[in-house]
Design a protein around this motif. Sequence first.
Motif, PDB file in Angstrom:
ATOM      1  N   ARG A 130       0.768  -1.224  -0.009  1.00 23.04           N
ATOM      2  CA  ARG A 130       0.024  -0.014   0.191  1.00 23.04           C
ATOM      3  C   ARG A 130       0.711   1.431   0.062  1.00 23.04           C
ATOM      4  O   ARG A 130       1.890   1.108   0.525  1.00 23.04           O
ATOM      5  N   ILE A 131       0.361   2.536  -0.770  1.00 25.74           N
ATOM      6  CA  ILE A 131       1.221   3.564  -0.956  1.00 25.74           C
ATOM      7  C   ILE A 131       1.362   4.123   0.627  1.00 25.74           C
ATOM      8  O   ILE A 131       0.397   4.653   0.936  1.00 25.74           O
ATOM      9  N   THR A 132       2.454   4.491   1.089  1.00 25.67           N
ATOM     10  CA  THR A 132       2.609   5.328   2.207  1.00 25.67           C
ATOM     11  C   THR A 132       3.273   6.793   1.976  1.00 25.67           C
ATOM     12  O   THR A 132       2.662   7.652   2.672  1.00 25.67           O
ATOM     13  N   SER A 133       3.557   7.005   0.709  1.00 20.65           N
ATOM     14  CA  SER A 133       3.798   8.399   0.393  1.00 20.65           C
ATOM     15  C   SER A 133       3.870   8.706  -1.094  1.00 20.65           C
ATOM     16  O   SER A 133       4.327   7.526  -1.831  1.00 20.65           O
ATOM     17  N   MET A 134       3.490   9.541  -1.455  1.00 22.81           N
ATOM     18  CA  MET A 134       3.639   9.951  -3.233  1.00 22.81           C
ATOM     19  C   MET A 134       3.880  11.313  -3.039  1.00 22.81           C
ATOM     20  O   MET A 134       3.354  12.175  -2.412  1.00 22.81           O
ATOM     21  N   ARG A 135       5.121  11.557  -3.952  1.00 22.11           N
ATOM     22  CA  ARG A 135       5.378  12.883  -4.280  1.00 22.11           C
ATOM     23  C   ARG A 135       5.486  13.076  -5.801  1.00 22.11           C
ATOM     24  O   ARG A 135       6.245  12.405  -6.455  1.00 22.11           O
ATOM     25  N   ALA A 136       4.931  13.963  -6.339  1.00 18.23           N
ATOM     26  CA  ALA A 136       4.709  14.143  -7.936  1.00 18.23           C
ATOM     27  C   ALA A 136       5.498  15.321  -8.282  1.00 18.23           C
ATOM     28  O   ALA A 136       5.395  16.732  -7.799  1.00 18.23           O
ATOM     29  N   TYR A 137       6.675  15.060  -9.023  1.00 17.77           N
ATOM     30  CA  TYR A 137       7.586  15.997  -9.658  1.00 17.77           C
ATOM     31  C   TYR A 137       7.093  16.576 -10.866  1.00 17.77           C
ATOM     32  O   TYR A 137       7.046  15.894 -11.650  1.00 17.77           O
ATOM     33  N   TRP A 138       6.647  17.817 -11.106  1.00 12.49           N
ATOM     34  CA  TRP A 138       6.159  18.533 -12.112  1.00 12.49           C
ATOM     35  C   TRP A 138       6.046  20.000 -11.968  1.00 12.49           C
ATOM     36  O   TRP A 138       5.928  20.385 -10.770  1.00 12.49           O
ATOM     37  N   GLY A 139       6.263  20.852 -12.962  1.00  8.47           N
ATOM     38  CA  GLY A 139       6.021  22.068 -12.925  1.00  8.47           C
ATOM     39  C   GLY A 139       5.121  22.695 -14.070  1.00  8.47           C
ATOM     40  O   GLY A 139       4.823  21.808 -15.062  1.00  8.47           O
ATOM     41  N   GLU A 140       5.058  23.817 -14.361  1.00  9.81           N
ATOM     42  CA  GLU A 140       4.311  24.471 -15.744  1.00  9.81           C
ATOM     43  C   GLU A 140       5.100  23.933 -16.838  1.00  9.81           C
ATOM     44  O   GLU A 140       4.476  23.646 -17.774  1.00  9.81           O
ATOM     45  N   ALA A 141       6.366  23.912 -16.622  1.00  5.24           N
ATOM     46  CA  ALA A 141       7.180  23.481 -17.829  1.00  5.24           C
ATOM     47  C   ALA A 141       6.733  22.113 -18.374  1.00  5.24           C
ATOM     48  O   ALA A 141       7.098  21.703 -19.488  1.00  5.24           O
ATOM     49  N   ASP A 142       6.108  21.181 -17.599  1.00  5.28           N
ATOM     50  CA  ASP A 142       6.015  19.957 -17.798  1.00  5.28           C
ATOM     51  C   ASP A 142       4.435  19.818 -18.465  1.00  5.28           C
ATOM     52  O   ASP A 142       4.247  18.580 -18.460  1.00  5.28           O
ATOM     53  N   MET A 143       3.674  20.924 -18.593  1.00  6.51           N
ATOM     54  CA  MET A 143       2.499  20.871 -19.255  1.00  6.51           C
ATOM     55  C   MET A 143       2.363  21.396 -20.444  1.00  6.51           C
ATOM     56  O   MET A 143       3.148  22.369 -20.465  1.00  6.51           O
ATOM     57  N   ARG A 144       1.814  20.654 -21.472  1.00  7.07           N
ATOM     58  CA  ARG A 144       1.774  21.225 -22.923  1.00  7.07           C
ATOM     59  C   ARG A 144       0.457  20.818 -23.610  1.00  7.07           C
ATOM     60  O   ARG A 144      -0.215  20.080 -23.165  1.00  7.07           O
ATOM     61  N   LEU A 145       0.333  21.608 -24.649  1.00  7.45           N
ATOM     62  CA  LEU A 145      -1.002  21.253 -25.332  1.00  7.45           C
ATOM     63  C   LEU A 145      -0.698  19.936 -26.584  1.00  7.45           C
ATOM     64  O   LEU A 145       0.659  19.895 -27.062  1.00  7.45           O
ATOM     65  N   ALA A 146      -1.446  19.120 -26.649  1.00  8.01           N
ATOM     66  CA  ALA A 146      -1.280  17.983 -27.551  1.00  8.01           C
ATOM     67  C   ALA A 146      -1.011  18.376 -28.995  1.00  8.01           C
ATOM     68  O   ALA A 146      -1.640  19.472 -29.231  1.00  8.01           O
TER      69      ALA A 146
END
Lengths: 124, 124
Positions: free
Chosen positions: A108-124
Amino acid sequence: MPASNEAVRAVVERYVALVATGTADQIVDLYADGATVEDPVGSEPLTTREAIHAFYATLEGLEQETRLLDARVVAGEAVFAFEVRTKAGDQTYVLAPFDVMTFDDDARITSMRAYWGEADMRLA
Amino acid sequence: MPASNEAVRAVVERYVALVATGTADQIVDLYADGATVEDPVGSEPLTTREAIHAFYATLEGLEQETRLLDARVVAGEAVFAFEVRTKAGDQTYVLAPFDVMTFDDDARITSMRAYWGEADMRLA
């Protein structure tokens, strides 16, 4: 004994699939009691089951597809790259985070940390 | 104030380059005092400058090429996928870890954890 790499990988695959098509209930079921969620890294961590549920509940109404791109699993921990494609009208947004997860002995997951910033979002 | 994403990314790029062609001295210079190294995740962390230096000194004699494949940098932390190709006689071994690093305000590495297992090593 830490969860096996196979068990951890199965939870990672299920998590990525559920982010697209699952309910908040189903996703929260993957988390251990006392788990924490920091998404994105640098934001205030969510530390209660209610807060984590509310976080994933915001995904329920969205039209999303996800894809696991690559993963490393070792010693009861995982880091993985995945892609979330969200349709909004005529446009599709692509977010490509790297998530780091720790797991208890029952995978079972005890911690989740998501690495992303605005630079990692784009239009398809 | 946390180090900027640009400063962190520059250190990640320099680190990956130095793993191939740098000396242990050069690599250890990227680390802050008190930094820790856990490579691979699950092994006993190295907690002294001497131990970290000895760890990288083992790379000095090897014929290696490295390539940064992808990185996420946010809030003074980084996770990145890279590839290490090591020549041994006629054969080339490829190791593809995901590293998670934290940084101090001056973009010196305060911790490094490398996610890889035997399954992530292959012959080229």
